[in-house]
Scaffold this motif. Structure first.
Motif, short mmCIF file in Angstrom:
data_model
loop_
_atom_site.label_atom_id
_atom_site.label_comp_id
_atom_site.label_asym_id
_atom_site.label_seq_id
_atom_site.Cartn_x
_atom_site.Cartn_y
_atom_site.Cartn_z
N GLY A 19 5.64 91.76 36.68
CA GLY A 19 4.12 91.90 36.41
C GLY A 19 3.77 92.74 35.40
N ILE A 20 4.76 92.98 34.48
CA ILE A 20 4.24 93.86 33.11
C ILE A 20 4.05 93.02 31.72
N ALA A 21 3.32 93.60 31.07
CA ALA A 21 3.13 92.85 29.71
C ALA A 21 4.30 93.03 28.65
N ILE A 22 4.52 91.80 28.01
CA ILE A 22 5.36 91.74 26.88
C ILE A 22 4.82 91.26 25.53
N ALA A 23 5.21 92.10 24.64
CA ALA A 23 4.62 91.72 23.20
C ALA A 23 5.31 90.51 22.74
N THR A 24 4.63 89.50 22.20
CA THR A 24 4.88 88.28 21.81
C THR A 24 3.83 87.65 21.02
N SER A 25 3.96 87.30 19.96
CA SER A 25 3.16 86.46 19.24
C SER A 25 3.09 84.78 19.15
N ASP A 26 3.97 84.43 20.04
CA ASP A 26 4.48 83.14 20.29
C ASP A 26 3.30 82.53 21.10
N PRO A 27 2.59 81.36 20.70
CA PRO A 27 1.79 80.74 21.69
C PRO A 27 2.35 80.25 22.94
N GLY A 28 3.76 79.75 22.74
CA GLY A 28 4.31 79.06 23.71
C GLY A 28 4.66 80.08 24.72
N ASP A 29 5.03 81.30 24.37
CA ASP A 29 5.62 82.51 25.35
C ASP A 29 4.35 82.64 26.03
N ARG A 30 3.39 82.87 25.42
CA ARG A 30 1.99 83.21 26.13
C ARG A 30 1.66 82.04 27.11
N ALA A 31 1.52 81.06 26.86
CA ALA A 31 1.39 79.80 27.75
C ALA A 31 2.32 79.92 28.85
N LEU A 32 3.68 80.36 28.83
CA LEU A 32 4.70 80.27 29.84
C LEU A 32 4.47 81.42 30.79
N LEU A 33 4.01 82.47 30.40
CA LEU A 33 3.82 83.33 31.02
C LEU A 33 2.49 83.19 31.86
N GLY A 34 1.80 82.56 31.31
CA GLY A 34 0.52 82.14 32.06
C GLY A 34 0.73 80.89 33.04
N GLN A 35 2.14 80.61 33.05
CA GLN A 35 2.29 79.21 33.72
C GLN A 35 1.33 77.91 33.54
N ARG A 36 1.12 78.00 32.01
CA ARG A 36 0.35 76.79 31.58
C ARG A 36 1.60 75.73 30.92
N TYR A 37 2.30 75.00 31.45
CA TYR A 37 3.50 74.70 31.03
C TYR A 37 3.39 73.40 30.13
N GLU A 38 2.27 72.63 30.32
CA GLU A 38 1.93 71.63 29.25
C GLU A 38 1.52 72.22 27.92
N GLU A 39 0.80 73.62 27.98
CA GLU A 39 0.74 73.95 26.77
C GLU A 39 1.65 74.52 26.12
N ALA A 40 2.64 74.98 26.97
CA ALA A 40 3.87 75.82 26.33
C ALA A 40 4.68 74.78 25.69
N VAL A 41 4.71 73.56 26.37
CA VAL A 41 5.92 72.38 25.93
C VAL A 41 5.08 72.07 24.27
N GLU A 42 3.85 72.04 24.38
CA GLU A 42 3.26 71.40 23.13
C GLU A 42 3.47 72.69 21.98
N ALA A 43 3.42 73.81 22.43
CA ALA A 43 3.48 75.07 21.54
C ALA A 43 5.01 74.98 21.03
N TYR A 44 6.00 74.86 21.76
CA TYR A 44 7.44 75.05 21.52
C TYR A 44 7.55 73.63 20.53
N GLY A 45 7.03 72.57 20.97
CA GLY A 45 7.35 71.45 20.25
C GLY A 45 7.01 71.19 18.78
N LYS A 46 6.04 72.38 18.25
CA LYS A 46 5.69 72.31 17.05
C LYS A 46 6.87 73.18 16.13
N GLN A 47 7.58 73.79 16.78
CA GLN A 47 8.70 74.68 15.95
C GLN A 47 9.54 73.72 15.34
N GLU A 48 9.73 74.05 13.95
CA GLU A 48 10.63 73.51 13.02
C GLU A 48 12.05 74.19 13.11
#
Length: 373
Positions: A19-48
């Motif tokens: 239950g602690i905050a973690i510094a990350t600028s990755d939108p996929g990470d933020r979505a995963l932390l918030g259990q927004r998995y559709e959003e996380a998959v989409e964000a990670y999928g944009k990575q080259e």
């Protein structure tokens, strides 16, 4: 390509668990932390040229969405880390992804090893507990999961799924008790597979007519409101009819006729094809006989007995025996009903049924993880 300042899957899960905050600028990470998995998959999928770390996180998110075939292409033992929830999710994806689970499942030993590590954790997450209990018998952990269910209830009392497992295990061991029933009661209105069935079975064993009537009222409402598959309605009608039989044997003179109204349309007809089409025709006939006997209706008794004889004959022609074997139909059958009318309903010992699952609209599919946890 150099991937800088990447947060690993283990670090994300550690932070979320604590239950602690973690510094990350990755939108996929933020979505995963918030259990927004559709959003996380989409964000990670944009990575080259995604790194091993990104692949692990995307694979985890895919597994949480039930996209197991895709998940096992990305998530593996090399990149999953050591967080117990990640290990559990990998086991789930391996079990349900790729080849169908069979007695010779290619990943059985790997899944078992992963889940034993999860079991060894002192305080597994709700998702990890759910996976461990769901795959307990499939991977062959051994023994009964009662103690594991007790721990899950203690750690996550807000999740009724674990109470259902605990109630089932205690009931099947002949140790249904008032404490377990009290744990079930707060979840009667929740959309949890098996909750009404276990509350019904436990209250029946304990002779708690008050709770039995509450459960029955909910089952009646679910049966009347079911507009899905005919099989779902049939399952609910059978369970309500069985509940009415229990009330009839407890002295309610109006219960047996209500149960008969529900079960009579489900009795297999004289057509052999009709008998073959209903896997649970034998139990339907047995239940009908008991209800007819409670009503002291000779015509109904004769009709139900004739249907039972036809169903047995049809099953024997298909090589299925008399219905006392261990085939699939028995595993899915309604609670066992004594053929001797008026027998004690409290002597019933049955396997967990799927009927109340039909009342749980919007249930998670068998292959999809309980991401709501």
């Amino acid at each position: 390509m150099k991937h800088r300042h990447e947060v690993t899957l283990q670090q994300l899960l550690d932070a979320r668990t604590a239950g602690i905050a973690i510094a990350t600028s990755d939108p996929g990470d933020r979505a995963l932390l918030g259990q927004r998995y559709e959003e996380a998959v989409e964000a990670y999928g944009k990575q080259e040229n995604p790194s091993k770390t990104h692949r692990a996180k995307q694979g985890y998110a895919l597994a949480m969405l039930g996209r197991n075939d895709e998940a096992i292409e990305l998530l593996n033992r090399d990149n999953v880390g050591t967080h117990h929830e990640a290990l559990a999710v990998l086991a789930w994806a391996l079990w349900h992804g790729g080849e169908a689970a069979t007695s010779r499942h290619p990943h059985r030993e790997s899944c078992k090893d992963l889940l034993l590590q999860v079991q060894a954790h002192p305080e597994p997450s709700a998702v990890a507990c759910r996976i461990l209990l769901k795959l307990w018998f499939s991977v062959g952990i051994g023994g009964r999961p009662e103690q594991e269910a007790e721990r899950a209830v203690r750690l996550h009392p807000q999740h009724g799924h674990f109470v259902v497992v605990l109630a089932r295990e205690r009931r099947m061991a002949g140790r249904a008790d008032a404490q377990t029933l009290e744990l079930l009661i707060p979840f009667l209105d929740a959309r949890i597979a098996g909750i009404l069935e276990e509350a019904f079975q436990t209250s029946l064993h304990l002779g708690r007519q008050d709770v039995l009537k509450e459960v029955l009222s909910r089952l009646r409402a679910s049966s009347a409101g079911t507009c899905g598959h005919a099989s779902e309605r049939r399952e609910l009608d059978k369970l309500v009819a069985y509940s009415e039989l229990a009330l009839a044997r407890g002295g309610d003179a109006t219960a047996a006729p209500r149960g008969w109204e529900l079960i009579a349309p489900l009795i297999p007809t004289a057509s052999q094809e009709e008998s073959q089409r209903h896997e649970r025709g034998l139990d339907t006939c047995r239940l009908a006989i008991c209800l007819a006997a409670e009503m002291k209706d000779e015509a109904a008794i004769q009709s139900a007995v004739s249907a039972l004889v036809r169903a047995i004959a049809a099953r024997q022609q298909r090589g299925g025996g008399t219905g006392r074997g261990r085939g699939c139909w028995r595993r899915r059958a309604m609670p066992g009903v004594e053929l001797v009318p008026g027998g004690s309903a409290q002597s019933t010992r049955s396997r967990t049924q799927r009927a109340s699952a039909s009342a749980s609209a919007g249930m998670t599919s068998a292959r999809r993880l309980p991401s709501a946890l």
